[in-house]
Motif scaffolding. Sequence first.
Motif, PDB file in Angstrom:
ATOM      1  N   VAL A 225       0.845  -1.199   0.000  1.00  0.00           N
ATOM      2  CA  VAL A 225       0.000   0.000   0.000  1.00  0.00           C
ATOM      3  C   VAL A 225       0.878   1.246   0.000  1.00  0.00           C
ATOM      4  N   SER A 226       0.549   2.177  -0.879  1.00  0.00           N
ATOM      5  CA  SER A 226       1.229   3.473  -0.902  1.00  0.00           C
ATOM      6  C   SER A 226       0.462   4.436   0.003  1.00  0.00           C
TER       7      SER A 226
ATOM      8  N   THR B 273      -1.207   3.572   9.893  1.00  0.00           N
ATOM      9  CA  THR B 273      -0.695   2.277   9.453  1.00  0.00           C
ATOM     10  C   THR B 273      -1.678   1.663   8.460  1.00  0.00           C
ATOM     11  N   ALA B 274      -1.130   0.975   7.487  1.00  0.00           N
ATOM     12  CA  ALA B 274      -1.973   0.302   6.482  1.00  0.00           C
ATOM     13  C   ALA B 274      -1.273  -0.965   6.032  1.00  0.00           C
ATOM     14  N   ARG B 275      -2.048  -2.001   5.826  1.00  0.00           N
ATOM     15  CA  ARG B 275      -1.508  -3.256   5.268  1.00  0.00           C
ATOM     16  C   ARG B 275      -2.570  -3.874   4.372  1.00  0.00           C
ATOM     17  N   ALA B 276      -2.125  -4.436   3.277  1.00  0.00           N
ATOM     18  CA  ALA B 276      -3.032  -5.138   2.366  1.00  0.00           C
ATOM     19  C   ALA B 276      -3.237  -6.563   2.859  1.00  0.00           C
ATOM     20  N   ILE B 277      -4.478  -7.039   2.751  1.00  0.00           N
ATOM     21  CA  ILE B 277      -4.807  -8.436   3.081  1.00  0.00           C
ATOM     22  C   ILE B 277      -5.555  -9.006   1.882  1.00  0.00           C
TER      23      ILE B 277
ATOM     24  N   VAL C 193      -9.882   1.003  -4.439  1.00  0.00           N
ATOM     25  CA  VAL C 193      -9.009   2.144  -4.159  1.00  0.00           C
ATOM     26  C   VAL C 193      -8.161   2.416  -5.390  1.00  0.00           C
ATOM     27  N   ARG C 194      -8.208   3.655  -5.844  1.00  0.00           N
ATOM     28  CA  ARG C 194      -7.473   4.044  -7.053  1.00  0.00           C
ATOM     29  C   ARG C 194      -6.176   4.739  -6.645  1.00  0.00           C
TER      30      ARG C 194
ATOM     31  N   VAL D 124      -8.514  -6.395   1.042  1.00  0.00           N
ATOM     32  CA  VAL D 124      -8.808  -5.169   1.792  1.00  0.00           C
ATOM     33  C   VAL D 124      -7.511  -4.471   2.161  1.00  0.00           C
ATOM     34  N   ILE D 125      -7.649  -3.182   2.445  1.00  0.00           N
ATOM     35  CA  ILE D 125      -6.577  -2.408   3.060  1.00  0.00           C
ATOM     36  C   ILE D 125      -7.031  -2.119   4.483  1.00  0.00           C
ATOM     37  N   LEU D 126      -6.270  -2.605   5.440  1.00  0.00           N
ATOM     38  CA  LEU D 126      -6.620  -2.449   6.846  1.00  0.00           C
ATOM     39  C   LEU D 126      -5.946  -1.199   7.400  1.00  0.00           C
TER      40      LEU D 126
END
Length: 507
Positions: free
Chosen positions: A92-93, A106-110, A160-161, A219-221
């Motif tokens: 994730v950017s 904080t963000a993480r892709a799942i 999300v774009r 998802v992006i958490l």
Amino acid sequence: MLISYNWLQSYFKKKLPPAEEVAERLAFSFAEVEGLEKKNGDTILDVKVLPDRACYALSHMGVAGEAAALCEIEADFPQSRAPRVSRGTRIVSVRNEEPTLCTRYTARAIENISVEPSPAWLRERLEAIGQRSINNIVDATNFVMFDTGQPLHAFDADKVRGGIIIRKAKIGERMKTLDGKELSLDVHALVIADDEGPLALAGVKGGARAEVTKDTRAVILEAASFNASMVRRASEKFGIKTESSRRFENRLSAELALEGSDACAELIQRMQSGVHFGKLIDRYPKKEKKRSVSVSVKFVRDALGLQLSEKEMLAALARLALPVRKRGDFLVVSSPPERLDLVRQEDFVEEIGRIVGLERIPETQLPAVSDSPSINKRLFYEDKIRDLLVAEGFSEVLTSSFAAHGDIAIEKPLASDKAFCRRDLWTNFHHALIKNYSNVPLLESEEIKQFEIGKVFTTKREHLALIIGCMPVKKSVSDTVHKVEKIFGVPLRGKFCGGDNVYECTI
């Protein structure tokens, strides 16, 4: 906050006292318990958490810590582990343009998830405290919030774009919330956005555009820390109150964000196999400093009026899981990150007192007053003047201390007619006199008699003044002025303003 007794019990290996006894102990030493309700084999406690303790206690974990201290039972809080990053999972950017309003993000892709109904235990946990089960992903974020106190949000990653941008909203931007409410945003609103526009109103409500649905596969958490005042203003402006905004409004430690993210990721992994986790992105430019406070043993004893031993103090702090070390006659206590309420000696005195028992504080006779109290001459003469004027049929009025003109300018005036401190009472008083006289027919009277005692401000000094007035203009206040002079025993060095019906002087 609604607290599930069964949920609390999950933190303890030893059986807790009955719910009624836990409620009594919480009410006496922590927070008022407004009710108990038996519900499907559980007991729900309605705990009224006040703002000073909301930073840690709007959560089952926070209340469990209090229960552990008050019931003297050891709690077992499991430490969440960050999930293993899967190779090939998207990264994730994140760009944070407002680090003062979003102190941590904080963000993480799942990926490779399946959105489906939550398992029975999770539904039961949430429904017990009045929350509606939505799906396993959303329920996981809600569960962790009610468990740890850290709000989270999940975006459908495929909707999300570009990257995630934390920024102020632009004039004219609009956003549809998850519950279908259309928001017209302005530059004062903080949003979580992508390249196309807002995805969420930061800390308050998610948007519909990146909603998690049954078709979501990634998802992006999000777990973040937002400025409390900003969240409160946004919540009030848009009329949206959520469990998330309630927590952010009371200020949370930024340290909770990573703990919440790891706990939620671990829960999702536990519910589904084959889930892929991306690298955690953590934008945390200004880390919170570790806090410790030196607490004087003598200060604790004097403040509580109890001759507690050092051993008793140390035991009380240990029951609250507050690390402490001795340094001479001081106890140096470390404040956990989530305990933002512990910042000075007095805070720790309160903690020690409520644990050892405030009922132990002995009744003490107040010392006798040795000297007779002196009379405040200014207040004495003010009251004498008031009594005289009221007996003469005058009514006291209070006019604004600000005026359109004067000697002392206000740095940030509320209005142009309040740009200065008043230099005399007459300026505002005579307007009140004229307005009140216009209501004479309603009062079934033929005249208006009023007075004011108040401060005026000049370049030389600030002083107290008296003004006496009556209407119609042909009336005179000369006799009343002479009666006031008799109170002081000296002539009043004032002046009549525009006629014999209004008189102002310094007192």
